[in-house]
Enzyme design. Structure first.
Site, PDB file in Angstrom:
ATOM      1  N   PHE A 163     -15.870   2.738   6.927  1.00 42.36           N
ATOM      2  CA  PHE A 163     -14.525   3.181   6.532  1.00 42.36           C
ATOM      3  C   PHE A 163     -14.291   3.121   5.016  1.00 42.36           C
ATOM      4  O   PHE A 163     -13.178   3.379   4.544  1.00 42.36           O
ATOM      5  CB  PHE A 163     -13.452   2.358   7.264  1.00 42.36           C
ATOM      6  CG  PHE A 163     -13.588   0.855   7.098  1.00 42.36           C
ATOM      7  CD1 PHE A 163     -13.065   0.196   5.992  1.00 42.36           C
ATOM      8  CD2 PHE A 163     -14.236   0.103   8.066  1.00 42.36           C
ATOM      9  CE1 PHE A 163     -13.185  -1.177   5.851  1.00 42.36           C
ATOM     10  CE2 PHE A 163     -14.366  -1.280   7.927  1.00 42.36           C
ATOM     11  CZ  PHE A 163     -13.835  -1.922   6.809  1.00 42.36           C
ATOM     12  N   ARG A 207       2.588  -6.413   9.182  1.00 45.86           N
ATOM     13  CA  ARG A 207       1.828  -5.286   9.740  1.00 45.86           C
ATOM     14  C   ARG A 207       2.345  -4.864  11.106  1.00 45.86           C
ATOM     15  O   ARG A 207       2.329  -3.676  11.441  1.00 45.86           O
ATOM     16  CB  ARG A 207       0.343  -5.642   9.772  1.00 45.86           C
ATOM     17  CG  ARG A 207      -0.277  -5.554   8.376  1.00 45.86           C
ATOM     18  CD  ARG A 207      -1.600  -6.232   8.326  1.00 45.86           C
ATOM     19  NE  ARG A 207      -2.342  -5.956   7.095  1.00 45.86           N
ATOM     20  CZ  ARG A 207      -3.410  -6.636   6.730  1.00 45.86           C
ATOM     21  NH1 ARG A 207      -3.865  -7.625   7.482  1.00 45.86           N
ATOM     22  NH2 ARG A 207      -4.037  -6.342   5.611  1.00 45.86           N
ATOM     23  N   ASN A 240      -1.941   0.065   6.890  1.00 51.53           N
ATOM     24  CA  ASN A 240      -1.435  -1.207   7.416  1.00 51.53           C
ATOM     25  C   ASN A 240      -0.522  -1.925   6.428  1.00 51.53           C
ATOM     26  O   ASN A 240      -0.363  -3.139   6.475  1.00 51.53           O
ATOM     27  CB  ASN A 240      -2.581  -2.091   7.912  1.00 51.53           C
ATOM     28  CG  ASN A 240      -3.558  -2.465   6.805  1.00 51.53           C
ATOM     29  OD1 ASN A 240      -3.452  -1.989   5.684  1.00 51.53           O
ATOM     30  ND2 ASN A 240      -4.504  -3.323   7.132  1.00 51.53           N
ATOM     31  N   THR A 276      -5.280  -7.335  10.703  1.00 54.03           N
ATOM     32  CA  THR A 276      -5.589  -6.089   9.985  1.00 54.03           C
ATOM     33  C   THR A 276      -5.084  -4.856  10.730  1.00 54.03           C
ATOM     34  O   THR A 276      -4.520  -3.939  10.135  1.00 54.03           O
ATOM     35  CB  THR A 276      -7.123  -5.964   9.798  1.00 54.03           C
ATOM     36  OG1 THR A 276      -7.586  -7.172   9.195  1.00 54.03           O
ATOM     37  CG2 THR A 276      -7.484  -4.791   8.919  1.00 54.03           C
ATOM     38  N   ARG A 319      -1.648 -14.481   4.473  1.00 55.70           N
ATOM     39  CA  ARG A 319      -2.384 -13.802   5.551  1.00 55.70           C
ATOM     40  C   ARG A 319      -1.651 -13.925   6.886  1.00 55.70           C
ATOM     41  O   ARG A 319      -1.678 -13.025   7.718  1.00 55.70           O
ATOM     42  CB  ARG A 319      -3.817 -14.339   5.629  1.00 55.70           C
ATOM     43  CG  ARG A 319      -4.618 -13.882   4.410  1.00 55.70           C
ATOM     44  CD  ARG A 319      -6.045 -14.331   4.439  1.00 55.70           C
ATOM     45  NE  ARG A 319      -6.822 -13.644   5.473  1.00 55.70           N
ATOM     46  CZ  ARG A 319      -7.260 -12.390   5.383  1.00 55.70           C
ATOM     47  NH1 ARG A 319      -6.964 -11.652   4.321  1.00 55.70           N
ATOM     48  NH2 ARG A 319      -7.987 -11.874   6.350  1.00 55.70           N
ATOM     49  N   HIS A 349      -2.144  -5.505   1.615  1.00 53.10           N
ATOM     50  CA  HIS A 349      -3.441  -6.161   1.465  1.00 53.10           C
ATOM     51  C   HIS A 349      -3.178  -7.558   0.933  1.00 53.10           C
ATOM     52  O   HIS A 349      -2.248  -7.755   0.156  1.00 53.10           O
ATOM     53  CB  HIS A 349      -4.321  -5.400   0.464  1.00 53.10           C
ATOM     54  CG  HIS A 349      -5.524  -6.194   0.027  1.00 53.10           C
ATOM     55  ND1 HIS A 349      -6.685  -6.222   0.758  1.00 53.10           N
ATOM     56  CD2 HIS A 349      -5.718  -7.033  -1.022  1.00 53.10           C
ATOM     57  CE1 HIS A 349      -7.558  -7.040   0.159  1.00 53.10           C
ATOM     58  NE2 HIS A 349      -6.988  -7.531  -0.927  1.00 53.10           N
ATOM     59  N   LYS A 359       0.811  -1.213   0.000  1.00 51.07           N
ATOM     60  CA  LYS A 359       0.000   0.000   0.000  1.00 51.07           C
ATOM     61  C   LYS A 359       0.861   1.287   0.000  1.00 51.07           C
ATOM     62  O   LYS A 359       2.059   1.228   0.284  1.00 51.07           O
ATOM     63  CB  LYS A 359      -0.927  -0.021   1.227  1.00 51.07           C
ATOM     64  CG  LYS A 359      -1.953  -1.163   1.198  1.00 51.07           C
ATOM     65  CD  LYS A 359      -2.948  -1.025   2.342  1.00 51.07           C
ATOM     66  CE  LYS A 359      -3.940  -2.171   2.358  1.00 51.07           C
ATOM     67  NZ  LYS A 359      -4.966  -2.005   3.419  1.00 51.07           N
TER      68      LYS A 359
HETATM   69  P1  CMP Z   1      -7.302  -4.652   3.749  1.00 50.80           P
HETATM   70  O1  CMP Z   1      -6.789  -6.026   4.003  1.00 50.80           O
HETATM   71  O2  CMP Z   1      -6.724  -3.920   2.595  1.00 50.80           O
HETATM   72  O3  CMP Z   1      -8.890  -4.729   3.526  1.00 50.80           O
HETATM   73  C1  CMP Z   1      -9.726  -3.635   3.803  1.00 50.80           C
HETATM   74  C2  CMP Z   1      -9.038  -2.542   4.559  1.00 50.80           C
HETATM   75  O4  CMP Z   1      -9.878  -1.655   5.248  1.00 50.80           O
HETATM   76  C3  CMP Z   1      -8.165  -3.142   5.647  1.00 50.80           C
HETATM   77  O5  CMP Z   1      -7.073  -3.789   5.063  1.00 50.80           O
HETATM   78  C4  CMP Z   1      -7.859  -1.899   6.495  1.00 50.80           C
HETATM   79  O6  CMP Z   1      -6.714  -1.208   6.033  1.00 50.80           O
HETATM   80  C5  CMP Z   1      -9.072  -0.993   6.238  1.00 50.80           C
HETATM   81  N1  CMP Z   1      -9.870  -0.758   7.436  1.00 50.80           N
HETATM   82  C6  CMP Z   1     -10.103   0.438   8.008  1.00 50.80           C
HETATM   83  N2  CMP Z   1     -10.881   0.327   9.095  1.00 50.80           N
HETATM   84  C7  CMP Z   1     -11.159  -0.991   9.228  1.00 50.80           C
HETATM   85  C8  CMP Z   1     -11.927  -1.738  10.163  1.00 50.80           C
HETATM   86  N3  CMP Z   1     -12.552  -1.170  11.190  1.00 50.80           N
HETATM   87  N4  CMP Z   1     -11.993  -3.093   9.992  1.00 50.80           N
HETATM   88  C9  CMP Z   1     -11.371  -3.686   8.942  1.00 50.80           C
HETATM   89  N5  CMP Z   1     -10.630  -3.021   8.015  1.00 50.80           N
HETATM   90  C10 CMP Z   1     -10.520  -1.680   8.169  1.00 50.80           C
END
Ligand code: CMP
Length: 135
Positions: free
Chosen positions: A60, A105, A115, A94, A88, A118, A12
């Site tokens: 979000f 992460r 973070n 996350t 993963r 993805h 990212k």
């Molecule tokens: P990613 O794996 O890219 O998938 C969705 C993204 O939403 C996640 O990583 C986070 O960076 C972002 N995100 C922001 N707020 C939240 C939340 N409350 N729960 C999950 N993902 C979130």
């Protein structure tokens, strides 16, 4: 029985900006994931909205789409034994605050939004996400 899979990984904007792409790629290679294809791109707000469509009802969503389109990203097809699960595990939770030691992460993430990476969460999404960027 062997289970060779492909998954989509994104480095990212926060990580590309801090020159962490090579360090992150090393983590994949150390865990026997091969980078089959990769490119550095910047996507539009509309493309980000399409990519993250599964999250469109989440509070979000807007923030997420703005963020993913805010700067260059590196998109990769990773391949290996149980690649989806392995990736993963390497990424960690996350929210970097909840991520285990040694995960990407935990080591590099700044916040739940920034973070650093993805990764596809299922075989279905891996296929869709790979097609989205490489077709
Ligand atoms: P990613 O794996 O890219 O998938 C969705 C993204 O939403 C996640 O990583 C986070 O960076 C972002 N995100 C922001 N707020 C939240 C939340 N409350 N729960 C999950 N993902 C979130």
């Amino acid at each position: 029985m062997s289970n060779i899979e492909q998954t989509l990984s994104i480095i990212k904007p926060d990580a590309v900006e801090r020159n962490l792409a090579e360090k992150i790629k090393e983590k994949f290679l150390e865990n026997e994931l091969i980078i089959k294809n990769q490119k550095k791109i910047q996507i539009t707000r509309e493309e980000a909205a399409e990519f993250y469509k599964v999250h469109q009802t989440k509070p979000f969503y807007d923030r997420l789409c703005n963020y993913l389109s805010s700067g260059p990203i590196v998109v990769m097809i990773l391949e290996g034994e149980n690649a989806i699960t392995v990736n993963r595990k390497i990424m960690g939770a996350t929210d970097p605050k909840q991520a285990d030691d040694g995960t990407i992460r935990k080591e590099f993430g700044i916040s739940i939004d920034k973070n650093s990476v993805h990764g596809s969460d299922s075989q279905d999404n891996a296929k869709k996400e790979i097609n989205f960027f490489f077709s």
